[in-house]
Write a protein that holds these residues in place. Structure first.
Motif, PDB file in Angstrom:
ATOM      1  N   ASN A  65       0.833  -1.209   0.000  1.00  0.00           N
ATOM      2  CA  ASN A  65       0.000   0.000   0.000  1.00  0.00           C
ATOM      3  C   ASN A  65       0.867   1.259   0.000  1.00  0.00           C
ATOM      4  O   ASN A  65       0.564   2.235  -0.693  1.00  0.00           O
ATOM      5  N   ARG A  66       1.936   1.238   0.784  1.00  0.00           N
ATOM      6  CA  ARG A  66       2.826   2.398   0.851  1.00  0.00           C
ATOM      7  C   ARG A  66       3.512   2.608  -0.493  1.00  0.00           C
ATOM      8  O   ARG A  66       3.613   3.735  -0.974  1.00  0.00           O
ATOM      9  N   HIS A  67       3.960   1.530  -1.126  1.00  0.00           N
ATOM     10  CA  HIS A  67       4.601   1.645  -2.434  1.00  0.00           C
ATOM     11  C   HIS A  67       3.622   2.194  -3.468  1.00  0.00           C
ATOM     12  O   HIS A  67       3.997   3.039  -4.296  1.00  0.00           O
ATOM     13  N   ASP A  68       2.390   1.727  -3.422  1.00  0.00           N
ATOM     14  CA  ASP A  68       1.363   2.262  -4.327  1.00  0.00           C
ATOM     15  C   ASP A  68       1.157   3.751  -4.086  1.00  0.00           C
ATOM     16  O   ASP A  68       1.013   4.539  -5.028  1.00  0.00           O
ATOM     17  N   LYS A  69       1.152   4.156  -2.820  1.00  0.00           N
ATOM     18  CA  LYS A  69       0.980   5.574  -2.475  1.00  0.00           C
ATOM     19  C   LYS A  69       2.182   6.383  -2.953  1.00  0.00           C
ATOM     20  O   LYS A  69       2.022   7.503  -3.457  1.00  0.00           O
ATOM     21  N   ILE A  70       3.375   5.831  -2.847  1.00  0.00           N
ATOM     22  CA  ILE A  70       4.583   6.525  -3.326  1.00  0.00           C
ATOM     23  C   ILE A  70       4.474   6.787  -4.829  1.00  0.00           C
ATOM     24  O   ILE A  70       4.745   7.898  -5.300  1.00  0.00           O
ATOM     25  N   ILE A  71       4.044   5.780  -5.569  1.00  0.00           N
ATOM     26  CA  ILE A  71       3.873   5.958  -7.021  1.00  0.00           C
ATOM     27  C   ILE A  71       2.861   7.058  -7.297  1.00  0.00           C
ATOM     28  O   ILE A  71       3.088   7.944  -8.138  1.00  0.00           O
ATOM     29  N   GLU A 105      11.480  16.077  -4.894  1.00  0.00           N
ATOM     30  CA  GLU A 105      12.913  16.194  -5.128  1.00  0.00           C
ATOM     31  C   GLU A 105      13.771  15.484  -4.083  1.00  0.00           C
ATOM     32  O   GLU A 105      14.906  15.128  -4.366  1.00  0.00           O
ATOM     33  N   THR A 106      13.247  15.278  -2.872  1.00  0.00           N
ATOM     34  CA  THR A 106      14.064  14.711  -1.796  1.00  0.00           C
ATOM     35  C   THR A 106      13.313  13.606  -1.056  1.00  0.00           C
ATOM     36  O   THR A 106      12.076  13.546  -1.089  1.00  0.00           O
ATOM     37  N   GLN A 107      14.084  12.792  -0.356  1.00  0.00           N
ATOM     38  CA  GLN A 107      13.486  11.753   0.482  1.00  0.00           C
ATOM     39  C   GLN A 107      12.659  12.385   1.592  1.00  0.00           C
ATOM     40  O   GLN A 107      11.589  11.878   1.933  1.00  0.00           O
ATOM     41  N   GLU A 108      13.156  13.483   2.135  1.00  0.00           N
ATOM     42  CA  GLU A 108      12.442  14.167   3.213  1.00  0.00           C
ATOM     43  C   GLU A 108      11.083  14.671   2.733  1.00  0.00           C
ATOM     44  O   GLU A 108      10.078  14.566   3.444  1.00  0.00           O
ATOM     45  N   SER A 125       7.434  13.457   4.088  1.00  0.00           N
ATOM     46  CA  SER A 125       6.426  14.423   4.544  1.00  0.00           C
ATOM     47  C   SER A 125       5.085  14.204   3.836  1.00  0.00           C
ATOM     48  O   SER A 125       4.026  14.209   4.474  1.00  0.00           O
ATOM     49  N   LEU A 126       5.132  13.988   2.524  1.00  0.00           N
ATOM     50  CA  LEU A 126       3.897  13.753   1.763  1.00  0.00           C
ATOM     51  C   LEU A 126       3.239  12.436   2.173  1.00  0.00           C
ATOM     52  O   LEU A 126       2.008  12.334   2.221  1.00  0.00           O
ATOM     53  N   LEU A 127       4.056  11.422   2.477  1.00  0.00           N
ATOM     54  CA  LEU A 127       3.504  10.149   2.962  1.00  0.00           C
ATOM     55  C   LEU A 127       2.838  10.341   4.328  1.00  0.00           C
ATOM     56  O   LEU A 127       1.756   9.795   4.578  1.00  0.00           O
ATOM     57  N   LYS A 128       3.485  11.118   5.208  1.00  0.00           N
ATOM     58  CA  LYS A 128       2.895  11.390   6.524  1.00  0.00           C
ATOM     59  C   LYS A 128       1.574  12.132   6.369  1.00  0.00           C
ATOM     60  O   LYS A 128       0.600  11.826   7.062  1.00  0.00           O
ATOM     61  N   THR A 165       9.641   6.747   8.525  1.00  0.00           N
ATOM     62  CA  THR A 165      10.880   7.452   8.832  1.00  0.00           C
ATOM     63  C   THR A 165      11.612   7.687   7.515  1.00  0.00           C
ATOM     64  O   THR A 165      11.292   7.068   6.484  1.00  0.00           O
ATOM     65  N   GLN A 166      12.608   8.541   7.559  1.00  0.00           N
ATOM     66  CA  GLN A 166      13.412   8.788   6.369  1.00  0.00           C
ATOM     67  C   GLN A 166      14.127   7.500   5.935  1.00  0.00           C
ATOM     68  O   GLN A 166      14.259   7.229   4.758  1.00  0.00           O
ATOM     69  N   ALA A 167      14.529   6.677   6.899  1.00  0.00           N
ATOM     70  CA  ALA A 167      15.194   5.401   6.583  1.00  0.00           C
ATOM     71  C   ALA A 167      14.251   4.461   5.824  1.00  0.00           C
ATOM     72  O   ALA A 167      14.671   3.788   4.880  1.00  0.00           O
ATOM     73  N   THR A 168      12.982   4.441   6.216  1.00  0.00           N
ATOM     74  CA  THR A 168      11.996   3.612   5.519  1.00  0.00           C
ATOM     75  C   THR A 168      11.819   4.100   4.089  1.00  0.00           C
ATOM     76  O   THR A 168      11.783   3.308   3.141  1.00  0.00           O
TER      77      THR A 168
END
Length: 151
Positions: free
Chosen positions: A4-10, A19-22, A26-29, A36-39
């Motif tokens: 689900n998270r991967h689908d949301k990332i797409i 542009e950044t992982q951060e 933030s958009l995922l949150k 986390t940034q590591a995730t």
């Protein structure tokens, strides 16, 4: 949960210039994912997201399932977009990039899956590329110059 998270990332990277992982975290949150940034970093690697230059010169994450030859050309284009110079220190290639692009170029180098490359470490504008030995480092340096059209 990860699917689900991967689908949301797409969905997010298709609808936003991320542009950044951060920024992605933030958009995922904002979308209700406690990450986390590591995730996010791990997700980017697992999903093989790449960065693409936008028409205004910024970098954004993209997801593609293109064939390997098309992807090779994209990775080479990333190298061309950010490359400044390259030098050799024993078996370490030191690549200077446009400020802020070292991570994108290091990811492209990793994705090119060059047999002699052990790994990359990237800062803001510098990449250390570890090569198995000094002779192979010279070969890889020549291969990069060939890719960049700099014979």
């Amino acid at each position: 949960m990860k699917k689900n998270r991967h689908d949301k990332i797409i969905e997010i990277i298709n609808n936003h210039v991320v542009e950044t992982q951060e920024q992605l975290a933030s958009l995922l949150k904002d979308a209700g994912y406690d990450v986390t940034q590591a995730t996010v970093s791990r997700d980017i690697r697992q999903m093989k997201l790449t960065k693409q230059v936008t028409p205004d010169g910024r970098q954004k994450y993209v997801y593609t399932t293109a064939d390997p030859e098309v992807m090779h050309d994209k990775y080479v284009n990333v190298l061309k977009a950010g490359f400044v110079s390259m030098d050799l220190a024993q078996n370490i290639l030191v690549i200077r990039t446009v400020s802020g692009m070292a991570m994108a170029l290091a990811a492209a180098i990793d994705a090119l899956d060059i047999e002699q490359v052990v790994g990359c470490i990237a800062g803001d504008d510098t990449i250390f590329v570890a090569i198995k030995d000094c002779d192979q480092a010279k070969e890889v340096m020549k291969a990069f110059y060939d890719m960049l059209g700099m014979h």
